[in-house]
Scaffold this motif. Structure first.
Motif, mmCIF file in Angstrom:
data_model
loop_
_atom_site.group_PDB
_atom_site.id
_atom_site.type_symbol
_atom_site.label_atom_id
_atom_site.label_comp_id
_atom_site.label_asym_id
_atom_site.label_seq_id
_atom_site.Cartn_x
_atom_site.Cartn_y
_atom_site.Cartn_z
ATOM 1 N N ARG A 38 29.020 34.342 40.527
ATOM 2 C CA ARG A 38 28.005 34.859 39.615
ATOM 3 C C ARG A 38 28.474 34.704 38.180
ATOM 4 O O ARG A 38 29.670 34.656 37.900
ATOM 5 N N GLN A 39 27.502 34.623 37.301
ATOM 6 C CA GLN A 39 27.800 34.505 35.876
ATOM 7 C C GLN A 39 26.842 35.381 35.102
ATOM 8 O O GLN A 39 25.628 35.149 35.108
ATOM 9 N N ALA A 40 27.407 36.372 34.438
ATOM 10 C CA ALA A 40 26.624 37.269 33.594
ATOM 11 C C ALA A 40 26.551 36.686 32.187
ATOM 12 O O ALA A 40 27.410 35.892 31.789
ATOM 13 N N PRO A 41 25.555 37.080 31.407
ATOM 14 C CA PRO A 41 25.427 36.559 30.041
ATOM 15 C C PRO A 41 26.690 36.800 29.232
ATOM 16 O O PRO A 41 27.219 37.921 29.194
ATOM 17 N N GLY A 42 27.185 35.743 28.610
ATOM 18 C CA GLY A 42 28.357 35.862 27.764
ATOM 19 C C GLY A 42 29.680 35.969 28.495
ATOM 20 O O GLY A 42 30.720 36.169 27.864
ATOM 21 N N LYS A 43 29.638 35.843 29.808
ATOM 22 C CA LYS A 43 30.870 35.958 30.599
ATOM 23 C C LYS A 43 31.130 34.685 31.396
ATOM 24 O O LYS A 43 30.225 33.868 31.597
ATOM 25 N N GLU A 44 32.347 34.544 31.857
ATOM 26 C CA GLU A 44 32.700 33.401 32.689
ATOM 27 C C GLU A 44 32.195 33.598 34.108
ATOM 28 O O GLU A 44 32.012 34.728 34.573
ATOM 29 N N ARG A 45 31.984 32.473 34.773
ATOM 30 C CA ARG A 45 31.589 32.546 36.175
ATOM 31 C C ARG A 45 32.751 33.106 36.994
ATOM 32 O O ARG A 45 33.907 32.743 36.796
ATOM 33 N N GLU A 46 32.407 34.005 37.936
ATOM 34 C CA GLU A 46 33.441 34.644 38.743
ATOM 35 C C GLU A 46 33.040 34.622 40.210
ATOM 36 O O GLU A 46 31.850 34.581 40.557
ATOM 37 N N ILE A 47 34.040 34.695 41.050
ATOM 38 C CA ILE A 47 33.757 34.691 42.470
ATOM 39 C C ILE A 47 33.225 36.046 42.897
ATOM 40 O O ILE A 47 33.647 37.087 42.389
ATOM 41 N N VAL A 48 32.275 36.024 43.826
ATOM 42 C CA VAL A 48 31.780 37.233 44.473
ATOM 43 C C VAL A 48 32.436 37.353 45.840
ATOM 44 O O VAL A 48 32.978 38.395 46.209
ATOM 45 N N GLY A 49 32.398 36.269 46.588
ATOM 46 C CA GLY A 49 33.014 36.265 47.903
ATOM 47 C C GLY A 49 32.866 34.919 48.559
ATOM 48 O O GLY A 49 32.152 34.039 48.076
ATOM 49 N N VAL A 50 33.558 34.761 49.674
ATOM 50 C CA VAL A 50 33.526 33.498 50.395
ATOM 51 C C VAL A 50 33.646 33.774 51.885
ATOM 52 O O VAL A 50 34.289 34.745 52.294
ATOM 53 N N VAL A 51 32.992 32.938 52.678
ATOM 54 C CA VAL A 51 33.142 32.976 54.130
ATOM 55 C C VAL A 51 33.750 31.645 54.554
ATOM 56 O O VAL A 51 33.296 30.575 54.136
ATOM 57 N N ILE A 52 34.811 31.760 55.358
ATOM 58 C CA ILE A 52 35.578 30.590 55.771
ATOM 59 C C ILE A 52 35.187 30.191 57.187
ATOM 60 O O ILE A 52 34.709 31.033 57.958
ATOM 61 N N SER A 53 35.381 28.930 57.507
ATOM 62 C CA SER A 53 35.162 28.465 58.865
ATOM 63 C C SER A 53 35.920 29.359 59.838
ATOM 64 O O SER A 53 37.099 29.613 59.655
ATOM 65 N N GLY A 54 35.238 29.863 60.837
ATOM 66 C CA GLY A 54 35.852 30.808 61.761
ATOM 67 C C GLY A 54 35.403 32.226 61.494
ATOM 68 O O GLY A 54 35.601 33.113 62.332
ATOM 69 N N GLY A 55 34.829 32.444 60.308
ATOM 70 C CA GLY A 55 34.209 33.732 60.022
ATOM 71 C C GLY A 55 34.960 34.664 59.097
ATOM 72 O O GLY A 55 34.447 35.712 58.724
ATOM 73 N N SER A 56 36.167 34.321 58.709
ATOM 74 C CA SER A 56 36.901 35.197 57.785
ATOM 75 C C SER A 56 36.183 35.265 56.445
ATOM 76 O O SER A 56 35.590 34.288 56.005
ATOM 77 N N THR A 57 36.263 36.429 55.829
ATOM 78 C CA THR A 57 35.610 36.622 54.534
ATOM 79 C C THR A 57 36.591 37.170 53.502
ATOM 80 O O THR A 57 37.594 37.812 53.837
ATOM 81 N N TYR A 58 36.252 36.913 52.261
ATOM 82 C CA TYR A 58 37.030 37.409 51.123
ATOM 83 C C TYR A 58 36.027 37.893 50.102
ATOM 84 O O TYR A 58 34.999 37.255 49.875
ATOM 85 N N TYR A 59 36.308 39.031 49.472
ATOM 86 C CA TYR A 59 35.410 39.586 48.460
ATOM 87 C C TYR A 59 36.184 39.972 47.202
ATOM 88 O O TYR A 59 37.335 40.414 47.275
ATOM 89 N N ALA A 60 35.510 39.841 46.087
ATOM 90 C CA ALA A 60 36.060 40.366 44.852
ATOM 91 C C ALA A 60 36.100 41.883 44.944
ATOM 92 O O ALA A 60 35.240 42.507 45.582
ATOM 93 N N ASP A 61 37.064 42.487 44.286
ATOM 94 C CA ASP A 61 37.202 43.947 44.329
ATOM 95 C C ASP A 61 35.941 44.646 43.839
ATOM 96 O O ASP A 61 35.585 45.718 44.330
#
Length: 125
Positions: A38-61
């Motif tokens: 996601r990218q908010a106005p005036g800010k850098e694009r940042e990760i929200v989360g990802v799903v990996i092959s096999g189903g593992s997930t990662y999320y930003a705090d």
């Protein structure tokens, strides 16, 4: 060339929920990772989360416990379920695909091979 099309954005109130979808032009089971940024106005694009092959997930705090990523390979679609939305979640949300094994952090945008055009999410207080 993989085409990614996001949908589901809109204007909602704080505390509401939204589900974003990202439809891929190719079979998603062939993708190693599918992420949301996601990218908010005036800010850098940042990760929200990802799903990996096999189903593992990662999320930003910042979204952990509120957002959930899932992938439906039968529909070639990845979803971002967003609950308990806050005004600070307001941003353009992008879907991205990593076709091979990651060689760096999930949050490194350069790891992703294809990007969608983005969908606006606006949260009013």
């Amino acid at each position: 060339q993989v085409q990614l099309v996001e949908s589901g954005g809109g204007l909602v109130q704080a505390g509401d929920s939204l589900r974003l979808s990202c439809a891929a032009s190719e079979r998603t089971f062939s993708f190693y990772g599918m992420g949301w940024f996601r990218q908010a106005p005036g800010k850098e694009r940042e990760i929200v989360g990802v799903v990996i092959s096999g189903g593992s997930t990662y999320y930003a705090d910042s979204v952990k416990g509120r957002f959930t990523i899932s992938r439906d390979n039968a529909k070639n679609t990845v979803y971002l379920q967003m609950n308990s939305l806050k005004p600070e979640d307001t941003a353009v949300y992008y879907c991205a695909v990593r076709t091979a094994v990651y060689t760096d952090l999930y949050s490194n945008m350069r790891q992703y091979d294809y990007w969608g055009q983005g969908t606006q999410v606006t949260i009013s207080s």
